[in-house]
Design an enzyme around this catalytic site. Structure first.
Site, PDB file in Angstrom:
ATOM      1  N   ASP A 373      70.846  19.820  45.793  1.00 43.07           N
ATOM      2  CA  ASP A 373      69.961  20.889  45.345  1.00 43.07           C
ATOM      3  C   ASP A 373      69.068  20.310  44.269  1.00 43.07           C
ATOM      4  O   ASP A 373      69.423  19.303  43.654  1.00 43.07           O
ATOM      5  CB  ASP A 373      70.777  21.999  44.670  1.00 43.07           C
ATOM      6  N   ASP A 679      75.768  25.995  45.815  1.00 42.24           N
ATOM      7  CA  ASP A 679      76.353  26.901  44.836  1.00 42.24           C
ATOM      8  C   ASP A 679      76.537  28.327  45.341  1.00 42.24           C
ATOM      9  O   ASP A 679      77.435  29.020  44.928  1.00 42.24           O
ATOM     10  CB  ASP A 679      75.511  26.914  43.546  1.00 42.24           C
ATOM     11  N   ASP A 683      75.927  28.949  51.027  1.00 41.25           N
ATOM     12  CA  ASP A 683      76.010  27.496  51.165  1.00 41.25           C
ATOM     13  C   ASP A 683      77.353  27.074  51.755  1.00 41.25           C
ATOM     14  O   ASP A 683      77.527  25.933  52.174  1.00 41.25           O
ATOM     15  CB  ASP A 683      75.860  26.810  49.792  1.00 41.25           C
TER      16      ASP A 683
HETATM   17  P1  ATP Z   1      67.480  24.853  44.598  1.00 41.47           P
HETATM   18  O1  ATP Z   1      67.738  25.316  45.989  1.00 41.47           O
HETATM   19  O2  ATP Z   1      67.145  23.436  44.472  1.00 41.47           O
HETATM   20  O3  ATP Z   1      68.486  25.327  43.608  1.00 41.47           O
HETATM   21  P2  ATP Z   1      65.707  26.853  43.671  1.00 41.47           P
HETATM   22  O4  ATP Z   1      66.710  27.326  42.687  1.00 41.47           O
HETATM   23  O5  ATP Z   1      64.334  26.701  43.176  1.00 41.47           O
HETATM   24  O6  ATP Z   1      66.062  25.491  44.265  1.00 41.47           O
HETATM   25  P3  ATP Z   1      65.943  29.319  44.934  1.00 41.47           P
HETATM   26  O7  ATP Z   1      66.836  29.749  43.847  1.00 41.47           O
HETATM   27  O8  ATP Z   1      66.249  29.674  46.334  1.00 41.47           O
HETATM   28  O9  ATP Z   1      65.723  27.789  44.909  1.00 41.47           O
HETATM   29  O10 ATP Z   1      64.495  29.865  44.560  1.00 41.47           O
HETATM   30  C1  ATP Z   1      63.439  29.823  45.465  1.00 41.47           C
HETATM   31  C2  ATP Z   1      62.243  30.527  44.883  1.00 41.47           C
HETATM   32  O11 ATP Z   1      62.570  31.880  44.624  1.00 41.47           O
HETATM   33  C3  ATP Z   1      61.780  29.955  43.566  1.00 41.47           C
HETATM   34  O12 ATP Z   1      60.818  28.955  43.741  1.00 41.47           O
HETATM   35  C4  ATP Z   1      61.170  31.147  42.873  1.00 41.47           C
HETATM   36  O13 ATP Z   1      59.809  31.317  43.271  1.00 41.47           O
HETATM   37  C5  ATP Z   1      61.952  32.308  43.419  1.00 41.47           C
HETATM   38  N1  ATP Z   1      62.992  32.722  42.483  1.00 41.47           N
HETATM   39  C6  ATP Z   1      63.929  31.947  41.904  1.00 41.47           C
HETATM   40  N2  ATP Z   1      64.706  32.668  41.097  1.00 41.47           N
HETATM   41  C7  ATP Z   1      64.283  33.926  41.161  1.00 41.47           C
HETATM   42  C8  ATP Z   1      64.687  35.182  40.570  1.00 41.47           C
HETATM   43  N3  ATP Z   1      65.723  35.247  39.755  1.00 41.47           N
HETATM   44  N4  ATP Z   1      63.991  36.283  40.863  1.00 41.47           N
HETATM   45  C9  ATP Z   1      62.949  36.235  41.707  1.00 41.47           C
HETATM   46  N5  ATP Z   1      62.525  35.122  42.287  1.00 41.47           N
HETATM   47  C10 ATP Z   1      63.152  33.976  42.044  1.00 41.47           C
END
Ligand code: ATP
Length: 947
Positions: A373, A679, A683
């Site tokens: 990730d 996490d 997953d």
């Molecule tokens: P990884 O998979 O590497 O952990 P990540 O944490 O960026 O990456 P996600 O958590 O799926 O992946 O987030 C994807 C997208 O969703 C982010 O780029 C952001 O635009 C949006 N996002 C992340 N957190 C939130 C939240 N708490 N509320 C609303 N939108 C969110």
């Protein structure tokens, strides 16, 4: 000791949340269901059926408060009455049984039979020593197994789960063991329910209750009371300890803890037993069976040969055959393998990688691809909003971390929030569409909840929004929580004038698609210039920023709850797109470089935007100008096409958990050995499918942890790389110990064999042979389990997972050194005899010569092919020096102590004999070093360095 002794069957006791071990206790889910129903039928009349009470009645009976939770004093008082929220550890098999299990090995059986016949032949001392050594060996195995188990227990204790509760009016995270009845507990997807709860609020809550009911489909929960007589699986108003939240959110009040929970009541028959045996242990079990037959075959051949061709008596020849068999049996090896694995697990834990399943230790050493990730694993997860993109242009935000200190700048000029009302609107939405909390602890600002949301709270504070006032002004009526699949979060609010608003925040392409215009909270909307927004976003993403869009819509009439359809209807006004920085971890950059040098590919799989992912990937040194594939593109590919491109792509953006599963499968189809991090609850399938599933210890859900082989205590990519390195060390050390112990067996069996072949007096007796085997296994060989890894460890390509432990090279080394020991033992015996020594003295010299060869060979084996003729080679491992000191002491006693002389038929040696023995040892060292030098030259010529 059994090869399979490291098999550890353990069950998962969810209330305590730890994995406790129980041997071979398999209970089917069906049997459990039946007895649960039975348990429900004879329900303790004192127990209140909370599932049949209304939420309010339940809270009243439990003397609980929905909005404040319990006070610290109440918690203490209840803890005193109800005890901790834990289950007693399940009983283990007793020490006697565990001791007896040590004899359950075919090699030991052969020794026992040999001992019994020796006894029948009247050789009391020999038989006594054989039995004595078998028992001592079993005892050592028993102690080491105990140590290994305790080490694994301690590591599992590091995985005790936490619970989110409301106490004294504050949401806080506590050890799940500290929960008491009446506590208000928050549940989110992926959580393991920490106690039995009466649900008081649910939001699309679905819970998987297979541990309790055997039903694998998740049950949708509700808050309405159900019939008092409802079966466990139908009590939708309850969430039971140990079950997993598959989706949604909920709040519940604790009704029972510890042994009083449903799972506690049936814990004595709890299922989910997993028996573990590692591939290596299975390989060794097979090896020991084959070895037994070979040994028996050679011993029988020697027996027949001795009687028929050399004219020995049957009894005499039998003793020789027994000698041959006991010489060849590596009875200490299983214990050493166990302890080496356990030491590896402990070392990994020290480097913050907690092993949940033992086979992972081996698999880690052969990992060829790590899929990681991005957020929090490769990056620091210390988010800060750096840029605010609005319809009026770009605003830069200063300040670092979560501290609300810093300001705004537009076009190089400071900007006061009062000058830009839009900033206040943005701050409000950032604050309201948010579930995190900011805390000032010891002068440091920390986030409770999602770091992305923490960064939004900091922005709101910088924009001058008063959280308390703002929340009072716009109370929240409903929420659709953020999930990686839909990539947005939405909340429904109303103000005192009764106006309802829907706020959305999420991935820009998701939110932009819902927007019709751009502007502020109240009016001033302009048409949406999608092109201009996209250009500004591409610029921010190209600098590695995460992007998050904020939008608002009036609810257009009274609305009590939010549904997906309400959002998908669109009609939103875009307020802003926030650029959030999350720089790579410095140690991750180094770890990526180490992995690449070790021939391990690192692939980043992220939910973030492709441009953000690409920029961060470059900062991490993953690859430059490589293609990035998005989740949508993955969906458009069939499995064959995905398998084609997967190896050449390092970055997968906008990917969801289900894409992870497909990526693992595609990589495995290409023959890769995959470690995958994760996490979330979704997953879990990818983690299960990966060769090594890796869950995050902090932000990982219980569901992910349970699916994983390994849990990272610090959520850090560097720890995955460290575990891979340790995995390689463990495998090397296993090879080293095997390649170290087996020549002793070959050497001694060879001595007996040649003695029979040439019809000379036996240079070494069965008791002496057993002594040598045992003393080398418990002293010298054990030292190799503590080796730190060779300098080229992370510059070698990954090991082929199909490669046997004993490669051709190692077999050669074993036979080669075995023959050197034969020469040394035979030589010492014949030389001493030829110079007038008694048989006993000559035998003593032979035994000591074999051991001297082993002592010096121990230095050789610190490295497979590198030279050890340097300071580090001799002094680099203090366990080696300690083991040698111990062995020398034992040998002095063995040779000079009268009691030992009587027992083993030894005699004192003069200094000249000791010097000759020492010279032989040094010769072994130099000869093996010469062999290594030749191998190095050959490898250089062939352009490789394999072992
Ligand atoms: P990884 O998979 O590497 O952990 P990540 O944490 O960026 O990456 P996600 O958590 O799926 O992946 O987030 C994807 C997208 O969703 C982010 O780029 C952001 O635009 C949006 N996002 C992340 N957190 C939130 C939240 N708490 N509320 C609303 N939108 C969110």
């Amino acid at each position: 000791m059994q090869w399979s002794d490291v098999r550890i069957a353990f069950i998962i006791i969810p209330t305590k949340g730890r994995t406790h071990r129980r041997r071979r206790d398999r209970t089917s889910a069906k049997a459990m269901t039946t007895s649960i129903d039975a348990a429900a039928a004879d329900e303790d009349p004192r127990r209140i059926s909370h599932h049949a009470l209304s939420v309010d009645d339940s809270l009243i009976r439990l003397e609980a408060r929905r909005h404040e939770g319990l006070s610290a004093a109440e918690v203490q008082a209840r803890l005193a009455v109800h005890g901790r929220n834990a289950l007693p550890p399940p009983p283990r098999s007793g020490p006697l049984l565990r001791f007896l299990l040590q004899f359950h090995n075919v090699l030991i059986h052969v020794l026992l039979v040999a001992g019994a016949i020796t006894l029948l032949l009247g050789h009391l001392v020999d038989a006594g020593v054989i039995f004595g050594v078998v028992v001592i060996n079993a005892f050592i195995g028993f102690l080491q197994e105990g140590k290994a188990e305790r080490a694994l227990d301690a590591i599992r204790d590091m995985l005790s789960p936490r619970a989110q509760v409301l106490r004294d009016g504050h949401r806080q995270e506590i050890d799940a063991e500290e929960l008491v009845p009446g506590d208000i507990v928050f549940l989110a997807s992926g959580d393991k329910v920490p106690a039995d709860l009466r649900l008081i609020e649910v939001r699309s809550l679905r819970i998987e209750e297979a541990v309790l009911t055997g039903e694998s489909l998740a049950v949708t929960k509700a808050t309405a009371a159900v019939e008092a007589g409802a079966a466990l699986g139908d009590r939708r108003s309850m969430a039971y300890s140990g079950t997993l939240v598959a989706y949604g959110q909920g709040v519940g009040v604790v009704v029972a803890t510890g042994t009083r929970t449903e799972i506690g009541r049936i814990s004595t028959m709890l299922g989910a037993v997993r028996t573990l045996s590692t591939p290596l242990l299975r390989q060794m079990e097979g090896f020991s069976r084959v070895l037994t037959w070979i040994i028996l075959g050679v011993a029988a051949a020697a027996f027949v040969f001795g009687i028929a061709l050399r004219g020995y008596g049957a009894a005499e020849m039998f003793l020789a055959a027994v000698g041959l068999a006991v010489a060849a049996i590596p009875e200490g090896l299983p214990a050493i393998i166990t302890i080496t694995l356990a030491i590896g697990v402990q070392r990994m834990a020290r480097r913050r990688a907690i092993i949940r399943r033992l086979p992972a230790v081996e698999a880690l050493g052969s990992v060829t691809v790590i899929c990681s990730d991005k957020t929090g694993t490769l990056t620091r997860n210390e988010m800060a909003v750096q840029r605010v993109l609005t319809g009026d242009g770009r605003i830069d935000v200063s300040g670092a971390g979560y501290a609300p200190h810093g300001g705004f700048e537009r076009g190089g000029r400071d900007l006061e929030p009062a000058e830009a009302p839009l900033l206040t609107d943005i701050g409000r939405v950032a604050l309201l569409c948010n579930d995190a909390e900011l805390r000032l602890d010891d002068g440091e600002w920390r986030v409770l909840g999602d770091p992305t949301e923490g960064a939004l709270l900091t922005l709101a504070l910088k924009a001058g929004v008063d959280p308390k006032l703002c929340r009072e002004e716009w109370p929240r009526d409903d929420v659709i929580p953020f999930e990686s699949e839909h990539r947005f979060m939405a909340t429904l609010h109303h103000d005192h004038a009764g106006r309802a608003r829907v706020f959305v925040k999420g991935a820009p392409e998701r939110v932009l698609a819902l927007c019709v215009d751009a502007g502020a909270l109240d009016g001033g909307a302009r048409p949406l210039d999608v092109g201009a927004w996209e250009r500004a976003m591409a610029e921010a993403a190209g600098e590695g920023m995460r992007l998050l869009a904020l939008a608002v819509r009036s609810a257009g009439g009274p609305l009590a709850a939010l549904s997906f359809d309400d959002i998908e209807r669109g009609g939103f006004t875009l307020l802003a797109v926030l650029g959030i920085s999350d720089p790579p971890r410095a140690e991750a950059v180094q770890a990526v470089a180490n992995c690449l040098a070790a021939g391990i590919r690192v692939k980043m799989i992220t939910g973030d935007h492709a441009a953000t992912a690409q920029a961060i990937g470059e900062q991490l040194g993953l690859a430059r100008d490589v293609q990035t594939i998005t989740g949508a593109e993955i969906e458009a590919m069939d499995d064959a096409r995905l398998a084609e491109v997967v190896c050449d792509t390092e970055i997968f953006a906008r990917a969801s958990p289900e894409h992870k599963l497909r990526l693992v499968e595609a990589l495995q189809a290409r023959g890769e050995v995959v470690a995958m991090t994760g996490d979330g609850v979704n997953d879990a399938p990818a983690l299960k499918r990966a060769d090594v599933g890796v869950a995050m210890g902090h932000k990982g859900t219980e569901a992910a942890k349970e699916a994983a082989e390994m849990v990272l205590a610090d959520d850090n990519f560097a720890s995955v790389a460290a575990a891979v390195e340790e995995g390689r060390i463990v495998y090397d050390n296993l090879k080293k110990t095997a390649a170290y112990i087996l020549p002793t067996n070959i050497g001694q069996a060879g001595i007996v064999f040649f003695a029979v072949l040439f019809g000379v007096t036996m240079p070494i007796t069965p008791p002496q042979i057993l002594w040598v085997n045992m003393i080398t296994a418990v002293t010298l060989a054990l030292a190799l389990a503590f080796e730190d890894g060779e300098h080229d460890l992370m510059r070698r390509p990954p090991r082929d997972p199909g490669e046997p432990l004993l490669t051709r090279f190692l077999l050669w080394r074993i036979v080669f050194v075995g023959l050197l020991l034969v020469a040394g033992g035979m030589g010492a015996f014949l030389w001493e005899q030829a110079h007038g020594a008694s048989v006993a003295a000559a035998r003593t010299a032979a035994v000591n010569a074999v051991l001297a060869g082993e002592v010096f060979y121990l230095f050789n084996m610190r490295s497979f092919t590198a030279s050890v003729l340097n300071r580090d080679g001799f002094c680099g491992n203090r366990y080696v020096l300690g083991a040698i000191a111990l062995l020398v002491l034992c040998q002095i006693l063995f040779t000079h102590l009268p009691a030992m002389q009587r027992l083993f038929g030894t005699e004192a040696l003069d200094p000249a004999a000791w010097l000759r023995i020492l010279a032989f040892g040094v010769a072994v060292l130099l000869i093996v070093e010469a062999e290594k030098a030749l191998l190095r030259v050959r490898a250089r010529l062939a352009g490789r360095g394999d072992h």
